[in-house]
Design a protein around this motif. Structure first.
Motif, PDB file in Angstrom:
ATOM      1  N   GLN A 605      59.301  23.402  30.557  1.00 12.50           N
ATOM      2  CA  GLN A 605      58.153  23.672  29.693  1.00 12.50           C
ATOM      3  C   GLN A 605      57.001  22.690  29.875  1.00 12.50           C
ATOM      4  O   GLN A 605      55.848  23.044  29.632  1.00 12.50           O
ATOM      5  CB  GLN A 605      58.594  23.668  28.222  1.00 12.50           C
ATOM      6  CG  GLN A 605      59.655  24.699  27.899  1.00 12.50           C
ATOM      7  CD  GLN A 605      59.184  26.119  28.180  1.00 12.50           C
ATOM      8  OE1 GLN A 605      58.028  26.462  27.930  1.00 12.50           O
ATOM      9  NE2 GLN A 605      60.080  26.942  28.711  1.00 12.50           N
ATOM     10  N   ARG A 609      55.574  23.916  33.739  1.00 14.65           N
ATOM     11  CA  ARG A 609      54.400  24.622  33.199  1.00 14.65           C
ATOM     12  C   ARG A 609      53.123  23.827  33.460  1.00 14.65           C
ATOM     13  O   ARG A 609      52.085  24.400  33.785  1.00 14.65           O
ATOM     14  CB  ARG A 609      54.584  24.868  31.705  1.00 14.65           C
ATOM     15  CG  ARG A 609      53.422  25.591  31.061  1.00 14.65           C
ATOM     16  CD  ARG A 609      53.751  26.033  29.651  1.00 14.65           C
ATOM     17  NE  ARG A 609      54.755  27.096  29.637  1.00 14.65           N
ATOM     18  CZ  ARG A 609      55.148  27.707  28.522  1.00 14.65           C
ATOM     19  NH1 ARG A 609      54.640  27.357  27.351  1.00 14.65           N
ATOM     20  NH2 ARG A 609      56.039  28.665  28.578  1.00 14.65           N
ATOM     21  N   ARG A 612      52.176  24.410  36.931  1.00 18.76           N
ATOM     22  CA  ARG A 612      51.558  25.732  37.107  1.00 18.76           C
ATOM     23  C   ARG A 612      50.121  25.751  36.595  1.00 18.76           C
ATOM     24  O   ARG A 612      49.231  26.323  37.224  1.00 18.76           O
ATOM     25  CB  ARG A 612      52.396  26.794  36.380  1.00 18.76           C
ATOM     26  CG  ARG A 612      53.677  27.161  37.076  1.00 18.76           C
ATOM     27  CD  ARG A 612      54.269  28.445  36.508  1.00 18.76           C
ATOM     28  NE  ARG A 612      54.667  28.287  35.126  1.00 18.76           N
ATOM     29  CZ  ARG A 612      55.878  27.918  34.732  1.00 18.76           C
ATOM     30  NH1 ARG A 612      56.804  27.648  35.638  1.00 18.76           N
ATOM     31  NH2 ARG A 612      56.175  27.812  33.452  1.00 18.76           N
TER      32      ARG A 612
END
Length: 677
Positions: A605, A609, A612
């Motif tokens: 997370q 993330r 990304r």
């Protein structure tokens, strides 16, 4: 070079498994039309490992009995600016011992695989992979330079990727092998930085030449800082070990590696990949001894891993995952020993652990076979009477793991605890608490597994159907009726268990004297006894293996182990309602443990993330807006606009050009007049 060791014989040790891997992996698979059948493929792979084991045993005998030593380059790959990149072997007592451990455990795994993977369509491919894995590990431990070490280091990582994801049609397996690959890349980044600093400042990659310049490296500081260069080097190398040997916080890949077949779980966790980091730090002891900062770092990381990974083993219900978290904890013990400069003790525990941990994994696989590929220990019980060989060998492995006096694990584990007590490093206090508390934790989860599987009421006929969705086989070839009684495994599975049980009992008793307090590692492992006196204190207190075992009955580790076993017996045999009550009372703690301290959540997370989002930002903001929008598109638009403006000056009329010339002359005259004022 010793007259008793020849380069050709040493070359045969890693090349024999490589030949077996090529035979099983090329003509034995669909890649080349399945020319070799199963029997020929596994025979070639087993023969290769058998040859390697016999030659390794002969090498160990020559090293121990005749004092043989080999340190020569076999092949020069390239020379770049005076830096030689070579392939060579260093065979001393540390290498010879590792060669025997790797090849013996690998041989047992090869034999075991015949029975375990009997009905798998990837049978030949699996043998090719495990033989290639053995070749890679042998190249790592036999290397005499950091380049070859790095080659073996990356090769075992690559093959582990193939093995963890062996059942590649299964999404969880592909996720697990990708996770292992990426986490190890993080560690390897630090490892290659450490190697690069050695190459830059020592000008060589050969172990002996690097160690000869250790004093010079210790006098240097890292550019732009006041840090000792050798501290930065050692921490970089150890970051690599943190990835390969699954130390906190780079441990997250190892439990998920259980997605691979059980034989490779034994090979990865017992004698090969995860021990590579321990071996490397022991080999680099002349450098680590120069930095107390690096040793403290190693010590604290190992202590955290030893204790907190053990806690996770308490709540696991998958039989393989319990043993996997045990491996994490025991690797932490080895790392703690490295941190207090008890390198020989760490390697000693590496050796003893290889036998009993391989035994426990293979025994777990035998239980899985006998239970028709159910892995949940909550739906077992009473297996002892159906699988007597698996039961007794599992008990031997469990007793060795918890450090029962006279068993192999006792001698190495107890030595680690005593070595930590004798250390004066800043992190020794916390480490001492961690390794002592870890004794109770290890005993508790080990006997929890043992009692739930082999004793008590039979529960395999109560397993709900959905429990079998997590079976190990992605597309099971086993078509047994539900709730069929367990059965003992075939001889190709039980014989390796018996052969591994023997050293799990006796190897510690037989080898503790020469390995820890004799000359076995003399000239191989370096310890500055004046600054780090843990081994000296151990030697003073040692009066033989029998006396050590007798004395253990009055020490805290023994009674902590007994308390852990009795607690497990009471909670799971006498009062089975108690664990559920404790879980209800300690709900938040259980939630944290069940989520594995939220490391996976944080990685997925936050880190993943965030990566990304960063990637999306760089793509849209950097690539699309800046590069495509401003640089590429902006340049041609600017040229077009300039050209459009200039076009008005290029009319083709003579009077326009005459006017421009007159205006130009007027401007120049005005400029020069202004200059002469």
């Amino acid at each position: 070079m010793s007259q008793t060791l020849s380069a050709s014989m040493l070359l045969a040790v890693p090349l024999a498994p490589l030949a077996g891997a090529l035979m099983a992996g090329l003509p034995g698979t669909a890649f080349a039309g399945n020319v070799l059948g199963r029997r020929a493929a596994h025979s070639a792979a087993i023969l290769g490992v058998l040859v390697a084991f016999v030659l390794s045993a002969l090498t160990l005998r020559s090293v121990v009995v005749d004092g043989a030593h080999f340190d020569e380059n076999i092949y020069t790959w390239m020379v770049a600016g005076g830096l030689k990149m070579e392939v060579g072997f260093l065979v001393d007592s540390l290498t010879a011992m590792m060669m025997c451990v790797v090849t013996f455990v690998s041989l047992m795994v090869h034999l075991y695989t015949i029975g375990y993977m009997e009905e798998d369509e990837g049978y030949n491919r699996f043998f090719a992979y495990i033989s290639l894995f053995t070749f890679s590990m042998l190249m790592l431990v036999m290397s005499n330079n950091l380049l070859q070490l790095f080659f073996g280091w990356e090769a075992v990582g690559l093959v582990s990727y193939l093995l963890i994801g062996f059942w590649f049609k299964r999404p969880t397996a592909t996720f697990a092998n990708l996770k292992a690959f990426l986490v190890n890349r993080v560690g390897d980044f630090g490892f290659i930085l450490g190697i690069g600093l050695i190459a830059a400042y020592a000008g060589t990659l050969h172990y002996g030449e690097v160690f000869a310049k250790a004093g010079e490296l210790a006098a240097l500081t890292f550019p732009g800082t006041s840090w000792m260069l050798v501290t930065v080097i050692c921490i970089g190398l150890f970051v690599g070990a943190m990835g390969k040997s699954a130390q906190f916080p780079l441990h997250v890949w190892l439990p998920d590696s259980m997605e691979g077949p059980t034989p490779i779980s034994a090979l990865i966790h017992a004698a090969t990949m995860v021990t590579a980091g321990i071996f490397m730090v022991a080999r680099m002891s002349p450098l680590f001894e120069l930095s107390d900062t690096a040793l403290n770092f190693v010590l604290v990381i190992g202590a955290i891993t030893a204790l907190f990974m053990g806690f996770l083993g308490i709540i696991q219900n998958d039989i393989k995952r319990v043993v996997a978290y045990s491996t994490l904890s025991q690797l932490g013990y080895m790392t703690v020993a490295l941190g207090v400069s008890a390198y020989s003790v760490a390697v000693f525990h590496l050796m003893t652990h290889a036998f009993f941990k391989a035994l426990l994994f293979l025994a777990a696989g035998s239980v899985i076979i006998g239970m028709h590929h159910n892995q949940d220990i909550r739906w077992m019980g009473g297996v002892r009477k159906y699988m007597p060989i698996t039961w007794i060998t599992s008990l031997i492995g469990t007793l060795a793991l918890i450090g029962t006096p006279l068993f192999s694990g006792f001698y190495s584990k107890d030595s680690i605890i005593e070595a930590v007590h004798g250390s004066h490093l800043a992190g020794a206090g916390f480490a001492s608490f961690a390794v002592l508390a870890g004794v109770f934790v290890t005993s508790f989860y080990s006997f929890r597994l043992y009692f739930l599987v082999f004793h008590g009421k039979e529960r395999y006929d109560q397993a709900p159907a959905h429990e079998h969705e997590a079976d190990e086989e992605p597309d099971p070839h086993h078509h047994h009726a539900e709730h069929t009684k367990p059965h003992e495994s075939p001889w190709v599975v039980t014989v390796p268990l018996v052969l591994l049980a023997i050293p799990s009992v006796v190897i510690g008793y037989l080898t503790i004297g020469p390995m820890l307090f004799g000359d076995f590692f003399k000239g191989v492992i370096y310890v500055d006894a004046q600054r780090h006196g843990a081994m000296s204190e151990l030697a003073e207190a040692f009066h033989g293996p029998l006396q050590m075992a007798v004395h253990a009955f009055s020490t805290a580790p023994f009674w902590l182990a007994v308390a852990g076993a009795l607690s497990a017996y009471y909670m799971y045999m006498v009062n089975p309602a108690l664990p559920a009550a404790i879980r209800k009372m300690a709900g938040p703690i259980y939630t944290v443990l069940e989520n594995k301290y939220y490391f996976d959540w944080f990685n997925e997370q936050v880190l993943a993330r965030g990566a990304r989002l960063l990637g999306t930002g760089l793509w849209k903001g950097g690539d699309q807006s800046v590069i495509d929008g401003w640089v590429v598109n902006g340049s041609w638009k600017l040229v077009g606009r300039v050209a459009a403006a200039v076009r008005w000056l290029q009319t083709g009329y003579l009077y326009h050009y005459a006017l421009v010339m007159i205006l130009g002359i007027f401007a120049l005259m005005t400029y020069f007049v202004w200059l002469n004022k």
